[in-house]
Design a protein around this motif. Structure first.
Motif, PDB file in Angstrom:
ATOM      1  N   GLY A 195       0.812  -1.213   0.000  1.00  0.00           N
ATOM      2  CA  GLY A 195       0.000   0.000   0.000  1.00  0.00           C
ATOM      3  C   GLY A 195       0.840   1.255   0.000  1.00  0.00           C
ATOM      4  N   CYS A 196       1.907   1.244   0.814  1.00  0.00           N
ATOM      5  CA  CYS A 196       2.759   2.433   0.926  1.00  0.00           C
ATOM      6  C   CYS A 196       3.402   2.794  -0.412  1.00  0.00           C
ATOM      7  CB  CYS A 196       3.837   2.210   1.985  1.00  0.00           C
ATOM      8  SG  CYS A 196       3.203   2.052   3.678  1.00  0.00           S
ATOM      9  N   PHE A 197       3.938   1.797  -1.094  1.00  0.00           N
ATOM     10  CA  PHE A 197       4.627   2.067  -2.355  1.00  0.00           C
ATOM     11  C   PHE A 197       3.660   2.250  -3.517  1.00  0.00           C
ATOM     12  CE2 PHE A 197       8.186   0.623   0.141  1.00  0.00           C
ATOM     13  CZ  PHE A 197       9.243   1.375  -0.361  1.00  0.00           C
ATOM     14  N   TYR A 198       2.483   1.652  -3.424  1.00  0.00           N
ATOM     15  CA  TYR A 198       1.461   1.866  -4.459  1.00  0.00           C
ATOM     16  C   TYR A 198       1.013   3.323  -4.474  1.00  0.00           C
ATOM     17  CZ  TYR A 198      -2.866   1.378  -7.134  1.00  0.00           C
ATOM     18  OH  TYR A 198      -3.867   1.533  -8.070  1.00  0.00           O
ATOM     19  N   GLU A 199       0.900   3.899  -3.279  1.00  0.00           N
ATOM     20  CA  GLU A 199       0.383   5.260  -3.157  1.00  0.00           C
ATOM     21  C   GLU A 199       1.473   6.327  -3.238  1.00  0.00           C
ATOM     22  OE1 GLU A 199      -1.729   6.789   0.571  1.00  0.00           O
ATOM     23  OE2 GLU A 199      -3.375   6.259  -0.772  1.00  0.00           O
ATOM     24  N   ALA A 200       2.733   5.947  -3.017  1.00  0.00           N
ATOM     25  CA  ALA A 200       3.821   6.926  -2.992  1.00  0.00           C
ATOM     26  C   ALA A 200       4.000   7.589  -4.356  1.00  0.00           C
ATOM     27  CB  ALA A 200       5.116   6.253  -2.571  1.00  0.00           C
ATOM     28  N   GLU A 201       4.117   8.898  -4.341  1.00  0.00           N
ATOM     29  CA  GLU A 201       4.355   9.650  -5.578  1.00  0.00           C
ATOM     30  C   GLU A 201       5.838   9.811  -5.853  1.00  0.00           C
ATOM     31  OE1 GLU A 201       2.228  13.314  -5.431  1.00  0.00           O
ATOM     32  OE2 GLU A 201       0.255  12.351  -5.342  1.00  0.00           O
ATOM     33  N   SER A 202       6.663   9.764  -4.796  1.00  0.00           N
ATOM     34  CA  SER A 202       8.113   9.841  -4.976  1.00  0.00           C
ATOM     35  C   SER A 202       8.797   9.242  -3.762  1.00  0.00           C
ATOM     36  CB  SER A 202       8.568  11.294  -5.179  1.00  0.00           C
ATOM     37  OG  SER A 202       8.262  12.091  -4.049  1.00  0.00           O
ATOM     38  N   ILE A 203       9.988   8.699  -3.997  1.00  0.00           N
ATOM     39  CA  ILE A 203      10.790   8.118  -2.921  1.00  0.00           C
ATOM     40  C   ILE A 203      12.227   8.593  -3.086  1.00  0.00           C
ATOM     41  CG2 ILE A 203       9.311   6.089  -2.697  1.00  0.00           C
ATOM     42  CD1 ILE A 203      11.369   4.514  -4.317  1.00  0.00           C
ATOM     43  N   TYR A 204      13.017   8.447  -2.033  1.00  0.00           N
ATOM     44  CA  TYR A 204      14.441   8.800  -2.116  1.00  0.00           C
ATOM     45  C   TYR A 204      15.258   7.595  -1.686  1.00  0.00           C
ATOM     46  CZ  TYR A 204      18.660  11.634  -2.150  1.00  0.00           C
ATOM     47  OH  TYR A 204      19.905  12.141  -2.463  1.00  0.00           O
ATOM     48  N   LEU A 205      16.267   7.249  -2.484  1.00  0.00           N
ATOM     49  CA  LEU A 205      17.156   6.123  -2.198  1.00  0.00           C
ATOM     50  C   LEU A 205      18.487   6.643  -1.689  1.00  0.00           C
ATOM     51  CD1 LEU A 205      16.503   4.034  -5.449  1.00  0.00           C
ATOM     52  CD2 LEU A 205      15.185   4.064  -3.319  1.00  0.00           C
ATOM     53  N   LEU A 206      18.901   6.151  -0.520  1.00  0.00           N
ATOM     54  CA  LEU A 206      20.188   6.499   0.079  1.00  0.00           C
ATOM     55  C   LEU A 206      21.107   5.273   0.021  1.00  0.00           C
ATOM     56  CD1 LEU A 206      19.576   8.483   3.418  1.00  0.00           C
ATOM     57  CD2 LEU A 206      21.095   9.151   1.569  1.00  0.00           C
ATOM     58  N   LYS A 207      22.271   5.423  -0.585  1.00  0.00           N
ATOM     59  CA  LYS A 207      23.183   4.289  -0.705  1.00  0.00           C
ATOM     60  C   LYS A 207      23.940   3.987   0.594  1.00  0.00           C
ATOM     61  CE  LYS A 207      25.654   3.823  -4.440  1.00  0.00           C
ATOM     62  NZ  LYS A 207      26.548   4.119  -5.572  1.00  0.00           N
ATOM     63  N   SER A 208      23.876   4.873   1.555  1.00  0.00           N
ATOM     64  CA  SER A 208      24.590   4.665   2.821  1.00  0.00           C
ATOM     65  C   SER A 208      23.924   3.572   3.656  1.00  0.00           C
ATOM     66  CB  SER A 208      24.614   5.962   3.624  1.00  0.00           C
ATOM     67  OG  SER A 208      25.244   6.991   2.896  1.00  0.00           O
ATOM     68  N   SER A 209      24.742   2.725   4.294  1.00  0.00           N
ATOM     69  CA  SER A 209      24.226   1.700   5.206  1.00  0.00           C
ATOM     70  C   SER A 209      24.044   2.319   6.589  1.00  0.00           C
ATOM     71  CB  SER A 209      25.191   0.510   5.281  1.00  0.00           C
ATOM     72  OG  SER A 209      25.194  -0.212   4.082  1.00  0.00           O
TER      73      SER A 209
END
Length: 328
Positions: A195-209
């Motif tokens: 549900g969260c990703f279906y509705e998300a209009e944008s996301i941010y990816l961080l390569k840091s662990s």
């Protein structure tokens, strides 16, 4: 009312007396000071509640909720989500750790780019926080606005876990508190994330662990048999079909793709199907619904693996439904 710029971190805890204090201190010591730490004691029968209450006395940012009876990790987490007052919500397991700058960095990019979800990499570590290997390894960094649900379902955004993500409160409060018809304590986070990703209009990816997932060879999940793992995954699939029954056909197929991929993992290669009466009681209504509402998606699930094809046919037979899959 949501508190702007406040990050709430929800920590469900059950019989976590050996790990809770050290884990919570990794949150208390965050470089981001404006945090709310919500511990939900799921009716532990050890000293988890005492430790949680002591931590709350030490730091006023720690809030403790004590459930009157054990309700499972999904329900405990949902109670925490409902109680959270931050404009952003994150999660931590009661035996894991977060690195000191995790929430400061995630909040910074989340606010700067006005995204719905921020995702970071995660390491698998020992209980002494010694590095073992990478648990989540994103290979790109930055904002993503297209094909978000497809990327999630194709496992391009890491695992379906909640703990390496920071969510806009409005996003996770909607999908993380849905009442489930069964108790589901494995793969429940993946179901929420649909549900969260279906509705998300944008996301941010961080390569840091930034998250440390503690590997414990003695844990229940580490000792689960292939047969139980297969059953739990299939139960999760039919639960997801039930919860997201109103999604369009293409999205249901994408949802199915995630489970198809996981069924190829060695953990989910079943040897037998010795289901208990309780197993059947949980699975029967959900599988019956799935066979009626999403037959094409279920058939797609079977295309890759002859073993699963046979086992799913056996499951269908057990719940009293005929599934004509031999001609696929």
């Amino acid at each position: 009312m949501e508190n702007s710029q406040l990050v709430s971190i929800v920590v469900p805890a059950y019989n976590a007396e050996k790990t809770l204090e050290a884990s919570i201190y990794s949150l208390i010591e965050q470089s981001l000071r404006k945090v709310e730490i919500v511990i939900i004691n799921d009716a532990s029968d050890d000293k988890t509640l005492d430790i949680a209450n002591l931590l709350a006395k030490i730091d006023s940012r720690v809030k403790v909720i004590d459930l009157p009876f054990n309700q499972g990790v999904y329900k405990a987490r949902a109670v925490g989500i409902e109680a959270a007052t931050g404009s952003w919500i994150g999660f931590m397991d009661a035996d894991d750790f977060v690195k000191p700058t995790m929430y400061e960095r995630m909040l910074k990019v989340g606010e700067a780019y006005s995204v719905d979800i921020v995702i970071c990499n995660a390491d698998r570590v020992t209980q002494a926080r010694e590095f073992l290997n990478h648990k989540v390894s994103l290979n790109k960094e930055g904002v993503q606005k297209k094909d978000i649900f497809e990327s999630y379902c194709h496992l391009e955004l890491g695992t379906g876990a909640l703990w390496n993500k920071l969510y806009k409160a409005s996003n996770i409060k909607k999908w993380g508190t849905i009442k489930h018809p069964i108790r589901q304590d494995t793969h429940e986070d993946a179901v929420i994330n649909f549900g969260c990703f279906y509705e998300a209009e944008s996301i941010y990816l961080l390569k840091s662990s930034l998250y440390e997932y503690v590997y414990n060879s003695a844990s229940v999940t580490s000792k689960i048999t292939n047969d139980r793992a297969f059953y739990k995954l299939i139960l999760s699939y039919f639960l997801a079909l039930f919860i997201y029954k109103d999604l369009d056909k293409d999205s249901i197929i994408l949802l199915t793709d995630l489970y198809r991929s996981k069924l190829e993992w060695s953990l989910y290669q079943p040897l037998s199907l010795n289901l208990s009466e309780q197993d059947l009681q949980q699975l029967t209504p959900l599988m019956a619904h799935g066979l009626e509402s999403s037959p094409e998606a279920i058939l797609k699930l079977l295309l890759r693996q002859p073993t699963q094809k046979k086992k799913l046919g056996q499951l269908a037979e057990k719940v009293g439904r005929e599934m004509k899959i031999d001609k696929i």
